[in-house]
Design a protein around this motif. Structure first.
Motif, PDB file in Angstrom:
ATOM      1  N   VAL A  17      25.332   7.262  15.705  1.00  0.00           N
ATOM      2  CA  VAL A  17      24.211   8.159  15.471  1.00  0.00           C
ATOM      3  C   VAL A  17      24.642   9.581  15.801  1.00  0.00           C
ATOM      4  N   SER A  18      24.332  10.507  14.903  1.00  0.00           N
ATOM      5  CA  SER A  18      24.753  11.894  15.050  1.00  0.00           C
ATOM      6  C   SER A  18      23.548  12.814  15.108  1.00  0.00           C
ATOM      7  N   PRO A  19      23.628  13.883  15.914  1.00  0.00           N
ATOM      8  CA  PRO A  19      22.510  14.825  15.955  1.00  0.00           C
ATOM      9  C   PRO A  19      22.428  15.708  14.708  1.00  0.00           C
ATOM     10  N   VAL A  20      23.463  15.688  13.865  1.00  0.00           N
ATOM     11  CA  VAL A  20      23.474  16.488  12.641  1.00  0.00           C
ATOM     12  C   VAL A  20      22.563  15.828  11.616  1.00  0.00           C
ATOM     13  N   ARG A  21      21.712  16.632  10.977  1.00  0.00           N
ATOM     14  CA  ARG A  21      20.848  16.078   9.940  1.00  0.00           C
ATOM     15  C   ARG A  21      21.672  15.782   8.705  1.00  0.00           C
ATOM     16  N   ARG A  22      21.408  14.640   8.102  1.00  0.00           N
ATOM     17  CA  ARG A  22      22.166  14.166   6.944  1.00  0.00           C
ATOM     18  C   ARG A  22      21.331  14.266   5.674  1.00  0.00           C
ATOM     19  N   CYS A  23      22.025  14.222   4.552  1.00  0.00           N
ATOM     20  CA  CYS A  23      21.391  14.252   3.238  1.00  0.00           C
ATOM     21  C   CYS A  23      20.460  13.046   3.095  1.00  0.00           C
ATOM     22  N   SER A  24      19.295  13.278   2.494  1.00  0.00           N
ATOM     23  CA  SER A  24      18.297  12.215   2.321  1.00  0.00           C
ATOM     24  C   SER A  24      18.618  11.269   1.168  1.00  0.00           C
ATOM     25  N   ARG A  25      19.552  11.635   0.312  1.00  0.00           N
ATOM     26  CA  ARG A  25      19.887  10.782  -0.831  1.00  0.00           C
ATOM     27  C   ARG A  25      20.533   9.493  -0.347  1.00  0.00           C
ATOM     28  N   THR A  26      20.191   8.403  -0.987  1.00  0.00           N
ATOM     29  CA  THR A  26      20.706   7.091  -0.623  1.00  0.00           C
ATOM     30  C   THR A  26      22.228   7.073  -0.687  1.00  0.00           C
ATOM     31  N   THR A  35      16.574  22.164   2.226  1.00  0.00           N
ATOM     32  CA  THR A  35      15.392  21.307   2.327  1.00  0.00           C
ATOM     33  C   THR A  35      14.604  21.402   1.027  1.00  0.00           C
ATOM     34  N   LEU A  36      14.221  20.254   0.501  1.00  0.00           N
ATOM     35  CA  LEU A  36      13.461  20.162  -0.740  1.00  0.00           C
ATOM     36  C   LEU A  36      12.029  19.752  -0.424  1.00  0.00           C
ATOM     37  N   THR A  37      11.074  20.500  -0.971  1.00  0.00           N
ATOM     38  CA  THR A  37       9.661  20.135  -0.851  1.00  0.00           C
ATOM     39  C   THR A  37       9.040  20.189  -2.233  1.00  0.00           C
ATOM     40  N   LEU A  50      17.835  25.057   4.995  1.00  0.00           N
ATOM     41  CA  LEU A  50      17.519  23.902   5.830  1.00  0.00           C
ATOM     42  C   LEU A  50      16.403  24.269   6.802  1.00  0.00           C
ATOM     43  N   ALA A  51      15.340  23.482   6.805  1.00  0.00           N
ATOM     44  CA  ALA A  51      14.203  23.726   7.694  1.00  0.00           C
ATOM     45  C   ALA A  51      14.636  23.565   9.147  1.00  0.00           C
ATOM     46  N   THR A  52      13.911  24.224  10.046  1.00  0.00           N
ATOM     47  CA  THR A  52      14.293  24.178  11.462  1.00  0.00           C
ATOM     48  C   THR A  52      14.143  22.789  12.058  1.00  0.00           C
ATOM     49  N   TYR A  53      13.229  21.986  11.522  1.00  0.00           N
ATOM     50  CA  TYR A  53      13.113  20.607  11.981  1.00  0.00           C
ATOM     51  C   TYR A  53      12.706  19.728  10.802  1.00  0.00           C
ATOM     52  N   ALA A  54      13.026  18.460  10.898  1.00  0.00           N
ATOM     53  CA  ALA A  54      12.752  17.521   9.810  1.00  0.00           C
ATOM     54  C   ALA A  54      11.268  17.194   9.759  1.00  0.00           C
ATOM     55  N   HIS A  57       7.488  14.816   4.828  1.00  0.00           N
ATOM     56  CA  HIS A  57       7.329  14.953   3.373  1.00  0.00           C
ATOM     57  C   HIS A  57       8.330  15.929   2.774  1.00  0.00           C
ATOM     58  N   CYS A  58       9.400  16.196   3.487  1.00  0.00           N
ATOM     59  CA  CYS A  58      10.473  17.062   2.995  1.00  0.00           C
ATOM     60  C   CYS A  58      11.755  16.241   2.922  1.00  0.00           C
ATOM     61  N   TYR A  59      12.663  16.688   2.082  1.00  0.00           N
ATOM     62  CA  TYR A  59      13.917  15.976   1.907  1.00  0.00           C
ATOM     63  C   TYR A  59      15.065  16.940   2.174  1.00  0.00           C
ATOM     64  N   ASP A  60      15.971  16.546   3.077  1.00  0.00           N
ATOM     65  CA  ASP A  60      17.162  17.344   3.363  1.00  0.00           C
ATOM     66  C   ASP A  60      18.253  16.933   2.385  1.00  0.00           C
ATOM     67  N   LEU A  61      18.930  17.932   1.802  1.00  0.00           N
ATOM     68  CA  LEU A  61      19.980  17.650   0.824  1.00  0.00           C
ATOM     69  C   LEU A  61      21.287  18.323   1.227  1.00  0.00           C
ATOM     70  N   CYS A  62      22.400  17.683   0.868  1.00  0.00           N
ATOM     71  CA  CYS A  62      23.718  18.268   1.090  1.00  0.00           C
ATOM     72  C   CYS A  62      23.972  19.322   0.002  1.00  0.00           C
ATOM     73  N   ALA A  63      25.087  20.024   0.108  1.00  0.00           N
ATOM     74  CA  ALA A  63      25.398  21.091  -0.847  1.00  0.00           C
ATOM     75  C   ALA A  63      25.511  20.544  -2.276  1.00  0.00           C
TER      76      ALA A  63
END
Length: 139
Positions: A17-26, A35-37, A50-54, A57-63
């Motif tokens: 488990v990592s404290p870094v937020r990961r891409c939401s894509r499967t 962050t996608l909304t 990238l939003a300050t916190y997850a 109803h938002c999706y974090d995406l990689c580059a």
């Protein structure tokens, strides 16, 4: 905790488990950079920094996934850029930082300046940090 089949094991080992937020894509494990909304009322997908916190109803995406993002037919994609954060520190930024450190290292000079300002303002009785105690005006 034990069950009839033996001790229960975590699905994800705790050392992974990592404290870094990961891409939401499967099946994508890359770090998130955007962050996608969705604004359903306006048929708009908003992709921003990238939003300050997850949020749920938002999706974090990689580059890669944020660059390839498409929206459903009839929807608009709005891509926001973070203009407030410069890419690299400039010479002016470094000079301002150095000046701030020098200023913080001179507390005696600032105290003398504050004392001079107090003498210039007859209404000021005392000072504590940035707060001033003022004499009430006489009627």
């Amino acid at each position: 905790m034990e069950s009839r089949r033996g001790p229960l094991k975590s699905a994800v080992p705790s050392n992974v488990v990592s404290p870094v937020r990961r891409c939401s894509r499967t099946a994508c494990g890359r770090p998130a950079v955007a962050t996608l909304t969705y604004v359903y009322a306006d048929s708009t997908a908003v992709l921003g920094p990238l939003a300050t916190y997850a949020e749920p109803h938002c999706y974090d995406l990689c580059a890669e996934h944020s660059e390839r993002l498409t929206a459903p037919r009839g929807w608009e994609v709005v891509r926001l850029t973070d203009a407030s954060a410069p890419g690299r520190p400039s010479g002016d930024d470094l000079e301002a930082l150095a000046n701030a450190v020098r200023e913080a290292a001179r507390p005696h000079e600032r105290a003398a300046e504050a004392g001079g300002a107090r003498a210039a303002d007859p209404m000021e009785v005392a000072r504590r940090g940035h707060l001033r105690v003022l004499r009430s005006p006489e009627p």
